[in-house]
Enzyme design. Structure first.
Site, PDB file in Angstrom:
ATOM      1  N   CYS A 150      38.782  -4.614   3.317  1.00 52.96           N
ATOM      2  CA  CYS A 150      39.904  -3.716   3.035  1.00 52.96           C
ATOM      3  C   CYS A 150      40.772  -4.279   1.900  1.00 52.96           C
ATOM      4  CB  CYS A 150      40.690  -3.439   4.310  1.00 52.96           C
ATOM      5  SG  CYS A 150      41.690  -1.934   4.219  1.00 52.96           S
ATOM      6  N   HIS A 177      36.291  -2.076   8.529  1.00 49.98           N
ATOM      7  CA  HIS A 177      36.728  -3.285   9.239  1.00 49.98           C
ATOM      8  C   HIS A 177      35.708  -3.724  10.294  1.00 49.98           C
ATOM      9  CE1 HIS A 177      40.958  -3.642   7.826  1.00 49.98           C
ATOM     10  NE2 HIS A 177      40.828  -2.343   7.604  1.00 49.98           N
ATOM     11  N   GLU A 210      35.594  -6.542  11.743  1.00 53.17           N
ATOM     12  CA  GLU A 210      36.276  -7.383  12.736  1.00 53.17           C
ATOM     13  C   GLU A 210      36.926  -6.554  13.841  1.00 53.17           C
ATOM     14  OE1 GLU A 210      39.720  -6.334  10.018  1.00 53.17           O
ATOM     15  OE2 GLU A 210      37.530  -6.491   9.896  1.00 53.17           O
TER      16      GLU A 210
END
Length: 221
Positions: A91, A198, A200
């Site tokens: 990002c 994302h 994660e």
């Protein structure tokens, strides 16, 4: 297989970074060691992998990632990447990698000029990077996106295809106007990867998807 206990992952922190703890959690989940590295540091010699998290570094003033791109840690990141060590920007981290020319192209304001936050189906276009090698080529995965400046653009689209530099593309509709549905790219060598989604935030089924976990397991393989 690398001994995960020996793998040190540097998580870069700028003022305004806000996805660092999510990445720390994911890194620790796969058994690697996480270390916070701050914007004003200059030494990455003890790190095996560097990850630049999402967020709003310096408030995204001027342009997303532009101020972060002139901080002291940047030269260290460039040197680290030049030695073909793995670097991942997620990002805002992807925007920073574009700003400092470690990956081709830029991530600019979404076509609708709005912040977009949703889960998306994505295709893994290449498995040659340290972060995607445990996926299958053309595998479709489910990852969240959350950005206002995530629209990918480059003047050299043909070169990206020729060099196998397209990492992720939108599979179920293009939400932001990115060129050719691109939402993740890498450098020519493949060791530097910039993705807007994302991974994660998708490491456990409790979080709807664990499709992002292989991003972190891959660099241990």
């Amino acid at each position: 297989m690398t001994d995960v206990a020996d793998v040190n992952v540097g998580i870069i922190r700028f003022p305004g970074t806000n996805c660092d703890r999510d990445i720390e959690y994911a890194v620790n989940l796969v058994g690697a060691n996480s270390h916070y590295i701050y914007w004003n540091e200059t030494d990455l010699s003890q790190m095996d992998v560097v990850i630049i998290p999402g967020g709003f570094s310096y408030g995204d003033y001027l342009r997303a990632g532009s101020i972060a791109g002139i901080t002291p840690i940047i030269d260290a990141i460039k040197d680290f990447a030049k030695k073909e060590n793995p670097v991942l920007g997620i990002c805002n981290g992807a925007q920073i990698l574009g700003e400092i020319d470690l990956v081709p192209g830029v991530f600019i304001e979404n076509e609708n000029a709005k912040f977009i936050c949703k889960s998306k189906k994505l295709k893994v276009n290449t498995t040659r990077t340290p972060f995607t090698k445990l996926y299958k080529k053309n595998e479709v995965i489910d990852l969240p996106i959350a950005h206002k400046e995530g629209r990918y653009y480059t003047d050299n689209l043909e070169t990206l295809y020729d060099n196998n530099q397209i990492v992720l593309t939108f599979e179920d509709g293009n939400p932001n106007g990115s060129l050719d549905n691109i939402t993740g790219v890498c450098n020519v060598d493949g060791n530097v990867v910039a993705v807007m989604p994302h991974p994660e935030r998708a490491v456990e089924k409790l979080l709807r998807s664990e499709d992002g976990l292989k991003f972190f397991k891959s660099f241990l393989d």
